[in-house]
Design a protein around this motif. Sequence first.
Motif, PDB file in Angstrom:
ATOM      1  N   ASP A 176     -11.309   2.264  -4.516  1.00  0.00           N
ATOM      2  CA  ASP A 176      -9.863   2.427  -4.480  1.00  0.00           C
ATOM      3  C   ASP A 176      -9.151   1.327  -3.697  1.00  0.00           C
ATOM      4  OD1 ASP A 176     -10.877   3.243  -2.079  1.00  0.00           O
ATOM      5  OD2 ASP A 176      -9.949   5.224  -2.079  1.00  0.00           O
ATOM      6  N   ASP A 177      -9.899   0.302  -3.291  1.00  0.00           N
ATOM      7  CA  ASP A 177      -9.299  -0.901  -2.706  1.00  0.00           C
ATOM      8  C   ASP A 177     -10.014  -2.098  -3.335  1.00  0.00           C
ATOM      9  OD1 ASP A 177      -8.846  -3.215  -0.927  1.00  0.00           O
ATOM     10  OD2 ASP A 177      -7.822  -1.757   0.332  1.00  0.00           O
ATOM     11  N   ILE A 178      -9.316  -2.767  -4.260  1.00  0.00           N
ATOM     12  CA  ILE A 178      -9.955  -3.830  -5.045  1.00  0.00           C
ATOM     13  C   ILE A 178      -9.224  -5.136  -4.798  1.00  0.00           C
ATOM     14  CG2 ILE A 178     -10.691  -4.559  -7.342  1.00  0.00           C
ATOM     15  CD1 ILE A 178     -10.453  -1.614  -8.224  1.00  0.00           C
ATOM     16  N   GLN A 179      -9.982  -6.168  -4.434  1.00  0.00           N
ATOM     17  CA  GLN A 179      -9.427  -7.497  -4.189  1.00  0.00           C
ATOM     18  C   GLN A 179      -9.905  -8.444  -5.298  1.00  0.00           C
ATOM     19  OE1 GLN A 179      -7.266  -7.969  -1.641  1.00  0.00           O
ATOM     20  NE2 GLN A 179      -7.565  -5.807  -1.084  1.00  0.00           N
ATOM     21  N   PHE A 180      -8.947  -9.072  -5.966  1.00  0.00           N
ATOM     22  CA  PHE A 180      -9.270 -10.027  -7.024  1.00  0.00           C
ATOM     23  C   PHE A 180      -9.305 -11.420  -6.409  1.00  0.00           C
ATOM     24  CE2 PHE A 180      -8.193 -12.698 -10.757  1.00  0.00           C
ATOM     25  CZ  PHE A 180      -9.175 -12.255 -11.636  1.00  0.00           C
TER      26      PHE A 180
ATOM     27  N   ALA B 298      -1.472   0.515 -12.716  1.00  0.00           N
ATOM     28  CA  ALA B 298      -1.468   1.692 -13.586  1.00  0.00           C
ATOM     29  C   ALA B 298      -2.387   2.796 -13.071  1.00  0.00           C
ATOM     30  CB  ALA B 298      -1.897   1.283 -14.996  1.00  0.00           C
ATOM     31  N   ALA B 299      -3.003   2.605 -11.912  1.00  0.00           N
ATOM     32  CA  ALA B 299      -3.978   3.578 -11.419  1.00  0.00           C
ATOM     33  C   ALA B 299      -3.740   3.938  -9.957  1.00  0.00           C
ATOM     34  CB  ALA B 299      -5.393   3.040 -11.609  1.00  0.00           C
ATOM     35  N   PRO B 300      -2.525   4.421  -9.624  1.00  0.00           N
ATOM     36  CA  PRO B 300      -2.316   4.836  -8.244  1.00  0.00           C
ATOM     37  C   PRO B 300      -3.210   6.058  -7.936  1.00  0.00           C
ATOM     38  CG  PRO B 300      -0.502   5.564  -9.640  1.00  0.00           C
ATOM     39  CD  PRO B 300      -1.385   4.688 -10.485  1.00  0.00           C
ATOM     40  N   PRO B 301      -3.629   6.269  -6.680  1.00  0.00           N
ATOM     41  CA  PRO B 301      -3.195   5.552  -5.470  1.00  0.00           C
ATOM     42  C   PRO B 301      -4.067   4.337  -5.117  1.00  0.00           C
ATOM     43  CG  PRO B 301      -4.545   7.404  -4.862  1.00  0.00           C
ATOM     44  CD  PRO B 301      -4.473   7.428  -6.361  1.00  0.00           C
ATOM     45  N   ALA B 302      -4.879   3.875  -6.050  1.00  0.00           N
ATOM     46  CA  ALA B 302      -5.691   2.686  -5.760  1.00  0.00           C
ATOM     47  C   ALA B 302      -4.786   1.519  -5.378  1.00  0.00           C
ATOM     48  CB  ALA B 302      -6.530   2.318  -6.976  1.00  0.00           C
ATOM     49  N   ARG B 303      -5.291   0.677  -4.513  1.00  0.00           N
ATOM     50  CA  ARG B 303      -4.518  -0.472  -4.070  1.00  0.00           C
ATOM     51  C   ARG B 303      -5.403  -1.708  -4.054  1.00  0.00           C
ATOM     52  NH1 ARG B 303      -3.174   0.827   2.201  1.00  0.00           N
ATOM     53  NH2 ARG B 303      -2.520  -1.360   2.159  1.00  0.00           N
ATOM     54  N   GLY B 304      -4.801  -2.849  -3.806  1.00  0.00           N
ATOM     55  CA  GLY B 304      -5.573  -4.085  -3.767  1.00  0.00           C
ATOM     56  C   GLY B 304      -4.658  -5.285  -3.766  1.00  0.00           C
ATOM     57  N   GLY B 305      -5.246  -6.448  -3.912  1.00  0.00           N
ATOM     58  CA  GLY B 305      -4.464  -7.670  -3.897  1.00  0.00           C
ATOM     59  C   GLY B 305      -5.218  -8.806  -4.546  1.00  0.00           C
ATOM     60  N   THR B 306      -4.571  -9.954  -4.594  1.00  0.00           N
ATOM     61  CA  THR B 306      -5.170 -11.166  -5.151  1.00  0.00           C
ATOM     62  C   THR B 306      -5.344 -12.186  -4.037  1.00  0.00           C
ATOM     63  OG1 THR B 306      -4.188 -10.795  -7.329  1.00  0.00           O
ATOM     64  CG2 THR B 306      -4.860 -13.048  -6.802  1.00  0.00           C
ATOM     65  N   LEU B 307      -6.521 -12.762  -3.956  1.00  0.00           N
ATOM     66  CA  LEU B 307      -6.830 -13.758  -2.937  1.00  0.00           C
ATOM     67  C   LEU B 307      -7.210 -15.062  -3.628  1.00  0.00           C
ATOM     68  CD1 LEU B 307      -7.332 -14.288   0.144  1.00  0.00           C
ATOM     69  CD2 LEU B 307      -9.738 -13.780  -0.321  1.00  0.00           C
TER      70      LEU B 307
ATOM     71  N   ALA C 220     -12.209  -5.113   6.370  1.00  0.00           N
ATOM     72  CA  ALA C 220     -12.172  -4.300   7.596  1.00  0.00           C
ATOM     73  C   ALA C 220     -11.058  -3.261   7.527  1.00  0.00           C
ATOM     74  CB  ALA C 220     -11.992  -5.197   8.810  1.00  0.00           C
ATOM     75  N   ASP C 221      -9.901  -3.652   6.997  1.00  0.00           N
ATOM     76  CA  ASP C 221      -8.786  -2.720   6.868  1.00  0.00           C
ATOM     77  C   ASP C 221      -9.139  -1.574   5.934  1.00  0.00           C
ATOM     78  OD1 ASP C 221      -5.853  -2.000   7.125  1.00  0.00           O
ATOM     79  OD2 ASP C 221      -5.986  -2.334   4.955  1.00  0.00           O
ATOM     80  N   ALA C 222      -9.809  -1.889   4.813  1.00  0.00           N
ATOM     81  CA  ALA C 222     -10.216  -0.831   3.891  1.00  0.00           C
ATOM     82  C   ALA C 222     -11.176   0.137   4.572  1.00  0.00           C
ATOM     83  CB  ALA C 222     -10.865  -1.446   2.655  1.00  0.00           C
ATOM     84  N   ALA C 223     -12.095  -0.407   5.389  1.00  0.00           N
ATOM     85  CA  ALA C 223     -13.053   0.449   6.105  1.00  0.00           C
ATOM     86  C   ALA C 223     -12.336   1.358   7.086  1.00  0.00           C
ATOM     87  CB  ALA C 223     -14.089  -0.425   6.813  1.00  0.00           C
ATOM     88  N   ARG C 224     -11.334   0.841   7.803  1.00  0.00           N
ATOM     89  CA  ARG C 224     -10.589   1.667   8.761  1.00  0.00           C
ATOM     90  C   ARG C 224      -9.862   2.811   8.067  1.00  0.00           C
ATOM     91  NH1 ARG C 224      -9.564  -3.463  11.168  1.00  0.00           N
ATOM     92  NH2 ARG C 224      -7.615  -3.661   9.970  1.00  0.00           N
ATOM     93  N   ARG C 225      -9.402   2.564   6.842  1.00  0.00           N
ATOM     94  CA  ARG C 225      -8.683   3.601   6.099  1.00  0.00           C
ATOM     95  C   ARG C 225      -9.617   4.546   5.358  1.00  0.00           C
ATOM     96  NH1 ARG C 225      -6.647   1.605   2.077  1.00  0.00           N
ATOM     97  NH2 ARG C 225      -7.045  -0.627   2.216  1.00  0.00           N
ATOM     98  N   GLY C 226     -10.910   4.273   5.422  1.00  0.00           N
ATOM     99  CA  GLY C 226     -11.874   5.106   4.695  1.00  0.00           C
ATOM    100  C   GLY C 226     -11.886   4.845   3.210  1.00  0.00           C
TER     101      GLY C 226
ATOM    102  N   ARG D 244     -12.952   2.759  -0.308  1.00  0.00           N
ATOM    103  CA  ARG D 244     -14.127   2.080  -0.856  1.00  0.00           C
ATOM    104  C   ARG D 244     -13.664   0.740  -1.412  1.00  0.00           C
ATOM    105  NH1 ARG D 244     -17.495   4.900  -5.046  1.00  0.00           N
ATOM    106  NH2 ARG D 244     -19.108   3.503  -4.221  1.00  0.00           N
ATOM    107  N   CYS D 245     -14.192  -0.343  -0.855  1.00  0.00           N
ATOM    108  CA  CYS D 245     -13.706  -1.684  -1.171  1.00  0.00           C
ATOM    109  C   CYS D 245     -14.598  -2.370  -2.196  1.00  0.00           C
ATOM    110  CB  CYS D 245     -13.639  -2.516   0.106  1.00  0.00           C
ATOM    111  SG  CYS D 245     -12.915  -4.152  -0.140  1.00  0.00           S
ATOM    112  N   ALA D 246     -13.960  -3.028  -3.148  1.00  0.00           N
ATOM    113  CA  ALA D 246     -14.678  -3.824  -4.151  1.00  0.00           C
ATOM    114  C   ALA D 246     -13.987  -5.169  -4.309  1.00  0.00           C
ATOM    115  CB  ALA D 246     -14.720  -3.100  -5.491  1.00  0.00           C
ATOM    116  N   LEU D 247     -14.776  -6.180  -4.603  1.00  0.00           N
ATOM    117  CA  LEU D 247     -14.263  -7.522  -4.860  1.00  0.00           C
ATOM    118  C   LEU D 247     -14.527  -7.860  -6.325  1.00  0.00           C
ATOM    119  CD1 LEU D 247     -15.661  -9.333  -1.677  1.00  0.00           C
ATOM    120  CD2 LEU D 247     -13.537  -8.012  -1.932  1.00  0.00           C
ATOM    121  N   PHE D 248     -13.508  -8.415  -6.972  1.00  0.00           N
ATOM    122  CA  PHE D 248     -13.594  -8.793  -8.381  1.00  0.00           C
ATOM    123  C   PHE D 248     -13.421 -10.308  -8.434  1.00  0.00           C
ATOM    124  CE2 PHE D 248     -11.823  -7.522 -12.873  1.00  0.00           C
ATOM    125  CZ  PHE D 248     -12.664  -8.438 -13.463  1.00  0.00           C
ATOM    126  N   ALA D 249     -14.513 -11.045  -8.692  1.00  0.00           N
ATOM    127  CA  ALA D 249     -14.474 -12.511  -8.747  1.00  0.00           C
ATOM    128  C   ALA D 249     -14.081 -12.964 -10.147  1.00  0.00           C
ATOM    129  CB  ALA D 249     -15.827 -13.088  -8.364  1.00  0.00           C
ATOM    130  N   ALA D 250     -13.158 -13.925 -10.215  1.00  0.00           N
ATOM    131  CA  ALA D 250     -12.623 -14.362 -11.504  1.00  0.00           C
ATOM    132  C   ALA D 250     -13.604 -15.174 -12.317  1.00  0.00           C
ATOM    133  CB  ALA D 250     -11.336 -15.158 -11.298  1.00  0.00           C
TER     134      ALA D 250
END
Length: 345
Positions: free
Chosen positions: A186-190, A214-223, A245-251, A253-259
């Motif tokens: 529910d926390d995805i970084q592209f 289109a999939a709240p409450p999931a959040r994330g960003g682009t890096l 680290a921020d995703a871990a503090r909020r409990g 589940r963090c995923a990274l999506f590499a382009a």
Amino acid sequence: MTGGVVPRRATISDVAREAGTGKTSISRYLNGELNVLSPELRARIEAAIERLDYRPNQMARGLKRGRNRLIGLLIADLANPYSVEVLQGVEAACHALGYMPLICHAANEVEMERRYLQLLTTYRVEGVIVNALGVREATLRPVGSGGIPAVLIDRAVEGLDADVVGLDNAAAARLGTEHLLARGYDDIQFVVQPFEHVSSRRERAHAFRAALDAAPPARGGTLVLDLQDEDAVVRAFATLDERIADAARRGARCALFAANAPVALHVALHLKARYGVQWQQRVALLSVDDPDWAELAGITTIRQPTHEIGYRAVEFLNERIEGAAVAARVAAFAGELVVRASTGG
């Protein structure tokens, strides 16, 4: 060591003399115009060619007919497994269609791309396939619309009316994002290289954002990870560490999506250096592209049909060379999700 005189290669005049005929008859034979030659003359020509071990100069013959069967292939980065796999498809199609590719590796240098394109025009190539980093419409003006036929691989060039072959980027980004969401992340970084001037990267980034929105409450960003700037890489990874680290503090589940694969490799190496060999227990990783090392490392990927992309590019180019005057076409291939341990597979 004994020296010797290198034997002179037989010429068309030698064959004509040996066969007791003129050069015109030999040319007709070599061009396949057998119906105008008597069976007896054809037999004499064949025998003369065999005795003299004659090999026609295909380049010279092609130039006389306005054809040389050469096509240029401009590649941004041969260190990228994607480029090598696409090249294999290009070579297979060239072999099937009777072309010889001239391969130019620009090593991710925009100036080298410009110089190679100029060079290819001087070689009178019949067409050009371009998989370049930052080539602009002005640089490509001698090819494409109104010039030498051109086909673009992986990315379009604004202002250039040319066929494009590559991945269906929007569908691939949606596929990867939806897979991560379905696995409970529910926390995805592209993570993507600079994408302002690269259409395929822009399409993936925009489709990722749309799928996430289109999939709240999931959040994330682009890096943005600029692999050509070491200082920028250090800053980007510091930002990435903060987001994990921020995703871990909020409990979360963090995923990274590499382009793409180069980004995924740098990210995986960073995660291993920071979190140790068990880094996949802390964060998930998914990548567009499926290089060999991804299977070894257990990375979930979206596999591109690279061989088919390269092959189709040559087919499109061949049709343009043969005179096809249809509107610019886009061949967008579907990616295949390959689930491995890095996303809980």
